[in-house]
Design a protein around this motif. Sequence first.
Motif: not given
Length: 246
Positions: A190-207
């Motif tokens: 509950n102390a983790l705050e997701f501030r930004c989520v970026t999709r990387l299409p070439q890696a099929l991943a999310w940062i």
Amino acid sequence: MSCPSLGAAAAVSLTRDNHPWIQPEDKRDAYFLQQRLDDCLQQFRLPKRFVTVVVRHVQCEDIHKLPKKLRHMHVAEMIRYIAPSCYVQWCPDGHPELIPCGGEQLLQVAVAHEERLYLVSIGHGPQGCDLTPISCRTAETWRRLLGATHFFLAHEMASLHGNEVDLDTAASMVWAAMEASRKATWCRANALEFRCVTRLPQALAWIMQIRCSDESGEVCELAVATFPMTSFSNLLYAFAFTLCLS
């Protein structure tokens, strides 16, 4: 950011002849995981194998049911595969610590296991890794597991990229990212705050850019890469790795 790489200690410099426990399925999964991870590292201008991955499949019903001594032996073998000259010490809380020999650079390690699969990540700076099977759950179940804020993030990921990920996959990736973050920072979920989520299409991943605060009030930020991948055993997992911590 300029950071050193693992150099000759990388897994590719070793052979199966010296490590008979390494099987083709281990190499296959580690290769594809490392490929995806390296693509994510490039987004932060970090060198390939700044974080190095080792995978091990074991013939058992559930790794959690193995004796602790045997689990420690398996993990120590995996660590020595990447860092053969480091001494592995087990801390009271159960996580391994690497003691470098001579003038070697200090490396840190994180461990995860699920069902028949071990996962180890070794790199520079605090490490966190996790894997979780992607399974079908109701939206309400995911809401209880993740909490309302983190569930909203998973729901948003599935809504925006429904052709690539459904709610179960997105929620599993958020869960894995939370677990990897907790291992790297020792912060509560509950102390983790997701501030930004970026999709990387070439890696099929999310940062995922995550802000953490511990009990003392100290705040840090970290980047976590998360993505789904089918293992050699045809099981679909969500994987997550911390990339850098500030």
